[in-house]
Design an enzyme around this catalytic site. Structure first.
Site, short mmCIF file in Angstrom:
data_model
loop_
_atom_site.label_atom_id
_atom_site.label_comp_id
_atom_site.label_asym_id
_atom_site.label_seq_id
_atom_site.Cartn_x
_atom_site.Cartn_y
_atom_site.Cartn_z
NE ARG A 134 4.11 -7.78 11.09
CZ ARG A 134 3.55 -7.02 10.15
NH1 ARG A 134 2.53 -7.45 9.46
NH2 ARG A 134 3.99 -5.81 9.91
CD GLU A 143 -2.72 1.11 2.54
OE1 GLU A 143 -2.65 0.17 3.37
OE2 GLU A 143 -3.40 2.13 2.71
CE LYS A 155 3.21 0.12 4.69
NZ LYS A 155 2.55 -0.01 3.38
P1 ATP Z 1 2.87 -2.23 7.89
O1 ATP Z 1 2.21 -2.88 9.05
O2 ATP Z 1 4.32 -2.03 8.06
O3 ATP Z 1 2.18 -1.00 7.42
P2 ATP Z 1 1.52 -3.56 5.86
O4 ATP Z 1 1.26 -5.02 5.87
O5 ATP Z 1 0.38 -2.70 6.17
O6 ATP Z 1 2.77 -3.30 6.75
P3 ATP Z 1 1.64 -3.39 3.05
O7 ATP Z 1 2.11 -2.30 2.20
O8 ATP Z 1 0.20 -3.70 3.06
O9 ATP Z 1 2.12 -3.06 4.52
O10 ATP Z 1 2.49 -4.70 2.81
C1 ATP Z 1 2.82 -5.22 1.56
C2 ATP Z 1 3.18 -6.66 1.71
O11 ATP Z 1 4.28 -6.80 2.59
C3 ATP Z 1 2.04 -7.45 2.31
O12 ATP Z 1 1.89 -8.64 1.58
C4 ATP Z 1 2.47 -7.70 3.71
O13 ATP Z 1 1.95 -8.90 4.19
C5 ATP Z 1 4.00 -7.74 3.59
N1 ATP Z 1 4.63 -7.35 4.85
C6 ATP Z 1 4.43 -6.23 5.55
N2 ATP Z 1 5.14 -6.22 6.68
C7 ATP Z 1 5.83 -7.39 6.70
C8 ATP Z 1 6.76 -7.99 7.61
N3 ATP Z 1 7.12 -7.39 8.75
N4 ATP Z 1 7.28 -9.20 7.30
C9 ATP Z 1 6.93 -9.80 6.16
N5 ATP Z 1 6.07 -9.30 5.26
C10 ATP Z 1 5.51 -8.11 5.52
MG MG Z 2 -1.39 -3.18 4.95
#
Ligand code: ATP
Ligand code: MG
Length: 587
Positions: A284, A58, A294
């Site tokens: 994760r 995102e 983020k």
């Molecule tokens: P954050 O919690 O940091 O905002 P998010 O999951 O909301 O992370 P996205 O941009 O939606 O961020 O993530 C893109 C991809 O990266 C998704 O498939 C998510 O599952 C993966 N991802 C995010 N954080 C991690 C992590 N700590 N370890 C492994 N994969 C991750």
């Molecule tokens: Mg997300």
């Protein structure tokens, strides 16, 4: 399904399995449970033998090392199985998203060494198609427009122990729902006045199945579609259907989405697209002494706790890059941590170990004195300069050697001298000898101090002219070897030393109502402004990496200019990873 997939896939498969594996094989050398699922699917001819993954960020912040794990996994699995991986922006919430983030994400994925080729997509590309899917659901009685307020929706939803209550708007006719949905789209309603919901089961033990919201009204322009839309699909609606539109076969996400999988499958069943992607969840990445969210990272940037998203202390890809990490080290790290189904915290020392290992092979050695102490060699001729030859990397003779100037006045490290040393201090002290790296053995004869403060100003030494490295008595043994630079030739530099961003191993493990920021490490940055580096470093460019002998690995920072060199310490030389592993084994 897009035209991209089937033919493209098979055409590129052979070619990719050969080529691309070369560049990214260290992201995916060890097997894992997702690879096992894919292998089984390939064996059974599922998805016509296609493997197609996606990385779906995102664009609401910069990528962090957790995303790197997901990137390595998605691109790595595709490459390892002759498949394809898309980059898709999940841009369904315009209020938090920005093109700056889109651009940074593309830059970071490319820098990590991955290539989405022509497969760059945006969920917003599918807004029209997604809307048509919503209309289809309404027509089949599987979705309805609900006028409950957000608070009421929450109240009606029930809890884990109590079933939910049906919305009074749940049984609107198809015709009414269609008309209302059109009016929602046409902007005839206020923000928050109604939503489109799936009609599933308010008594489901899974809260995600209690008539989840599919569309909401948001009067916010979108960074790509502008003012075209005032209703936006929810992530849970857009995500599975975007996967289906792109012909994704394996939709890999993190564990917190396991509870959303029934909804994912329900939507795919309800819309019945050609492609039926399978959602697979993995743990994760959590990393000690930092946060990987983020939202929290944005907070650190916005509240000025760090200098920006690319502050070298940040666990963002851009921060790690600026700090001096290599893509190879990060990919190797992602490979080593593996893929699990249970959450855990990985020691940040493993990440540090990976970059050390990589730079040990690649980084040229240079001499830099971080906290200079002047020494004068009294028996060395006053105007003489010798250009001594030194290896650039003892690990790699191919990296050749360079010449560095030696003269009567030099700098050594303050901590390499002690006036009253303990027994095991094998560096310089009054009356003691040490070798200067690649040069002579010197002996400390006299300590000059400031009369008032008592501070040491300089040391007077003598040198043994026969002891030059390669000279007649170069084999003469002394206990210590010090790095040094010639005072009149050295370049002044600023060096930034970093420590962990947080003092707590898991800063996200907060007490009720407390703030993760209270665990910020006040000593995470130390700026040394009077450092001296050997003259050959003149003109060093940002992102060039060196080993400063006995000090660690350093990278030229983007703040560096022609007249002022600035370095970041990537990591020190002290590798504590083995110790941490041993401790874990013993406990
Ligand atoms: P954050 O919690 O940091 O905002 P998010 O999951 O909301 O992370 P996205 O941009 O939606 O961020 O993530 C893109 C991809 O990266 C998704 O498939 C998510 O599952 C993966 N991802 C995010 N954080 C991690 C992590 N700590 N370890 C492994 N994969 C991750
Ligand atoms: Mg997300």
């Amino acid at each position: 399904m897009k035209k991209t997939n089937a033919e493209q896939n098979s055409k590129k498969r052979e070619q990719k399995a050969g080529n691309e594996n070369m560049t990214i094989n260290n992201c995916f050398s060890s097997g894992n449970f997702i690879q096992d699922i894919i292998a089984e699917d390939l064996k059974n001819g599922k998805n016509d033998g296609r493997v197609h993954t996606r990385f779906p960020p995102e664009p609401n912040g910069y990528l962090h090392i957790g995303h790197a794990k997901s990137i390595c996994l998605n691109f790595g699995l595709a490459a390892a199985n002759g498949g394809l991986c898309n980059l898709r922006f999940d841009d369904t919430n315009p209020s938090k998203e920005d093109v700056e983030y889109v651009e940074s994400i593309k830059r970071d994925v490319r820098w990590l060494g991955f290539d989405w080729e022509e497969r760059l997509y945006y969920a917003s590309d599918y807004f029209e198609q997604l809307y048509e899917y919503a209309v289809k659901l309404v027509k089949e009685g599987k979705a309805y427009v609900c006028d409950l307020s957000p608070e009421e929706i929450r109240e009606y939803r029930g809890t884990l122990t109590e079933p939910g209550k049906e919305s009074p708007y749940r049984n609107r006719s198809v015709e009414e729902n269609l008309r209302l949905l059109e009016q929602m789209r046409a902007g005839e309603f206020e923000e928050g006045s109604c939503v489109l919901r799936a009609k599933i089961d308010m008594a489901s033990p899974n809260l995600n199945m209690r008539d989840p919201v599919l569309y909401r009204i948001l009067r916010v322009p979108h960074h790509r579609t502008g003012d075209k839309w005032c209703i936006y699909p929810m992530y849970d609606f857009a995500h599975p259907l975007s996967d289906a539109i792109e012909g994704i076969t394996h939709s890999i996400c993190t564990l917190e989405f396991a509870d959303h999988r029934p909804l994912y499958d329900w939507l795919i069943d309800a819309v019945n697209p050609d492609c039926r992607p399978q959602q697979i969840e993995f743990a994760r990445l959590n990393l000690s002494y930092t946060v990987l969210s983020k939202r929290k990272l944005r907070q650190l940037v916005e509240e000025g706790c760090v200098s920006g998203w690319d502050d070298p202390r940040m666990p963002t890809i851009s921060g790690l890059r600026r700090r001096g990490y290599t893509p190879e080290a990060i990919r190797n790290f992602c490979d080593r941590i593996g893929v699990a189904k249970r959450n855990s915290i990985v020691a940040i020392e493993l990440l540090e170990h990976c970059v050390r290992e990589d730079l040990n092979r690649r980084a040229p050695r240079v001499m830099a004195v971080l906290r200079p102490l002047k020494i004068i060699i009294d028996n060395y001729p006053e105007d003489e300069v010798e250009w001594l030859s030194i290896d650039n990397n003892p690990e790699d003779p191919n990296m050749g050697s360079r010449r560095i100037p030696f003269s009567r006045e030099l700098y050594i490290e303050q901590e390499d001298f002690m006036e009253n040393p303990p027994k095991k201090f094998f560096r310089l002290a009054p009356g003691r000898e040490v070798r200067l790296k690649g040069a002579y053995i010197i002996k400390c004869e006299q300590v000059i101090k400031d009369e008032e403060s008592g501070e040491i100003i300089e040391l007077h030494c003598t040198y043994d002219p026969n002891s030059r490295s390669g000279g007649p008595t170069s084999g003469r043994k002394v206990k210590g070897t010090l790095h040094w630079v010639s005072a009149s030739h050295a370049l002044k530099a600023e060096v930034r030393l970093y420590d962990h961003l947080f003092i707590k191993e898991n800063p996200e493990d907060e007490e009720e109502g407390s703030d993760f920021k209270k665990y910020l490490n006040p000593k995470s940055l130390e700026k040394l402004t009077g450092c001296m580096v050997e003259p050959g470093m003149e003109g060093a460019l940002p992102e060039e990496r060196y080993q400063f002998l006995r000090q660690g690995y350093f990278c030229v920072d983007k703040d560096s200019t022609e007249t002022k060199l600035v370095f970041n310490r990537i990591v020190s030389l002290r590798d504590t990873w083995a110790k941490i592993q041993k401790k874990a084994r013993d406990s």
